[in-house]
Scaffold this active site. Structure first.
Site, PDB file in Angstrom:
ATOM      1  N   SER A   1      -5.515  -3.854  11.713  1.00  4.63           N
ATOM      2  CA  SER A   1      -5.687  -4.832  10.323  1.00  4.63           C
ATOM      3  C   SER A   1      -6.783  -4.681   9.781  1.00  4.63           C
ATOM      4  O   SER A   1      -7.898  -3.828   9.466  1.00  4.63           O
ATOM      5  CB  SER A   1      -4.881  -5.795  10.297  1.00  4.63           C
ATOM      6  OG  SER A   1      -4.152  -6.528   9.533  1.00  4.63           O
TER       7      SER A   1
ATOM      8  N   ASP B   1       3.437   0.053   5.964  1.00  4.70           N
ATOM      9  CA  ASP B   1       3.595  -0.565   5.874  1.00  4.70           C
ATOM     10  C   ASP B   1       3.769  -1.846   5.534  1.00  4.70           C
ATOM     11  O   ASP B   1       3.756  -2.058   4.670  1.00  4.70           O
ATOM     12  CB  ASP B   1       1.842  -0.551   6.162  1.00  4.70           C
ATOM     13  CG  ASP B   1       0.907  -1.976   7.082  1.00  4.70           C
ATOM     14  OD1 ASP B   1       0.816  -3.003   6.535  1.00  4.70           O
ATOM     15  OD2 ASP B   1       0.067  -1.531   7.934  1.00  4.70           O
TER      16      ASP B   1
ATOM     17  N   HIS C   1       3.406  -3.245  11.216  1.00  7.71           N
ATOM     18  CA  HIS C   1       2.227  -3.779  11.256  1.00  7.71           C
ATOM     19  C   HIS C   1       1.479  -4.130  12.324  1.00  7.71           C
ATOM     20  O   HIS C   1       1.707  -4.887  13.181  1.00  7.71           O
ATOM     21  CB  HIS C   1       1.492  -4.397   9.997  1.00  7.71           C
ATOM     22  CG  HIS C   1       0.324  -4.797   9.939  1.00  7.71           C
ATOM     23  ND1 HIS C   1       0.232  -4.028   8.583  1.00  7.71           N
ATOM     24  CD2 HIS C   1      -0.581  -6.002   9.305  1.00  7.71           C
ATOM     25  CE1 HIS C   1      -1.588  -4.571   8.602  1.00  7.71           C
ATOM     26  NE2 HIS C   1      -1.589  -5.273   8.802  1.00  7.71           N
TER      27      HIS C   1
END
Length: 399
Positions: free
Chosen positions: A179, A276, A344
């Site tokens: 991330s 995502d 994610h």
């Protein structure tokens, strides 16, 4: 403004819905290590609230004793003083709020059956407490409120702590992140290699860090505006790649992986889902672009999406594939794993990384694809078919 941490309400799931992979509950406990006070003071490396930054280190063994994997923790960003002050009283802004012992899994696991290629490497998790993907270098001080935007210094301080522990003599090294940490891995990829021997094999992987510089459903560049604010507030611009910043109209665009990609000198691997869920929530369909909440049900349960909404999601996927087209066709050393899961940050999740029923693309699991790329066993550029074709997905949203 929002701190965009990890939209925990969506992501906090247990293994219960997936059954079989619950056997992969193994977690390696690793203690928190504060950066040496002398190093932090010399560099000016502090978390948002002024506490010492930290990392977790698990020593390698056997054939991996001279190999290093450094992994940036994710956790969103803050783009104004108010949101950064809020962040400063959380684990993403202060080591005072971090657990003294954390756990390693996925790519950080020390279990050969769960992490076959990197299990015995020296593995380090760089804890995230700045709010600009370890890239800022400034300070806010109005006499009553003080914030340190020192992500760049934190990164350098941790490196200085690790060099005498063996990093200075590394044979192989992999810089990774998830991330906001995935973005950090690419932002620091070139610099990372400068700390290591010229003979070392150095590569970088970004998991869920390919945030598209694209308009939302209302045709507004919400994420670009947000990133611009982060860069400006935290003094990031001077730490961005000079070749990139000199090639674009606005240097702040180089905070996006897609604009930075061509200027990374080391081999890189892009691990991302084409759907995502962080981007779905905050970039493609942010609340400001859906004031009538027409996407509310769809964003929480894909099975409720209308035909038009599914077509819109497929168009967003296609934009990601098009954005990566040059890299796919022309990067001889690059790797890719673009799946079609609503997920994610997959690299630290054992059930996603390497388990009996992990997601696959063209019959390869993520760990296998990354290992094949790093060790050059085969060219690994995998792009999944359109949703809902992949039945192996571990979707974070019902699908």
């Amino acid at each position: 403004m929002t701190t965009w941490l990890n939209f925990a309400v969506v992501l906090l799931l247990t293994c219960a819905p997936w059954g079989a992979q619950c056997v992969y509950k193994y977690r390696l406990p690793v203690s928190l290590t504060l950066v040496k006070n002398t190093t932090a003071t010399t560099l000016g490396a502090y978390c948002l609230d002024g506490t010492l930054p930290a990392y977790q280190f698990n020593k390698g063994f056997g054939s991996g004793i001279r190999n290093w994997l450094l992994h940036f923790e994710g956790g969103g960003w803050c783009n104004d003083v108010e949101s950064c002050l809020e962040r400063a009283i959380t684990r993403h802004g202060s080591t005072n709020y971090m657990d003294k012992v954390g756990t390693f899994s996925g790519i950080l696991s020390d279990n050969v059956s769960l992490n076959p290629d990197f299990y015995n490497w020296n593995r380090v998790k760089l804890r995230y407490c700045d709010g600009a993907s370890f890239a800022g270098d400034s300070k806010f001080d109005n006499g009553t409120k003080l914030l340190y935007f020192r992500g760049q210094k934190i990164w350098q301080a941790i490196i200085h702590d690790l060099l005498p522990l063996g990093l200075a003599n590394a044979d192989k090294a992999l810089l990774s992140g998830a991330s906001a940490g995935g973005l950090a891995a690419f932002l620091h990829c070139n610099e990372f290699s400068s700390f290591l021997p010229k003979t070392a094999t150095v590569k970088c992987i970004s998991d869920a860090g390919f945030f598209l510089d694209a308009p939302d459903i209302a045709k507004h560049y919400t994420i670009r505006t947000y990133f611009n604010d982060v860069v400006s507030l935290q003094g990031v611009e001077k730490n961005l790649d000079l070749k990139c910043t000199s090639s674009v109209d606005d240097p702040r665009l180089c905070f996006f992986e897609q604009h930075l990609l061509n200027y990374i000198r080391k081999p890189v691997f892009i691990l991302n889902t084409a759907y995502d869920v962080f981007q779905l929530y905050n970039i493609f369909v942010p609340p400001t672009a859906d004031v009538l909440k027409q996407w509310s049900h769809c964003k929480h349960n894909i099975t409720t999406c209308t035909t038009t909404q599914i077509e819109t999601l497929q168009a967003y996927r296609q934009l990601m594939i098009q954005t990566l087209d040059d890299f796919y066709k022309h990067s001889a050393s690059g790797g890719m794993f673009i799946d079609s899961c609503f997920a994610h940050s997959q690299i630290e999740r054992q059930d996603n990384w390497f388990a009996a029923d992990s997601p696959t693309v063209q019959k390869k699991k993520i760990a296998e694809a990354v290992g094949d790329w790093y060790f050059e066993r085969t060219v690994t550029k995998l792009i999944d078919c359109l949703y809902p074709c992949n039945k192996s997905c571990k979707n974070l949203l019902p699908a």
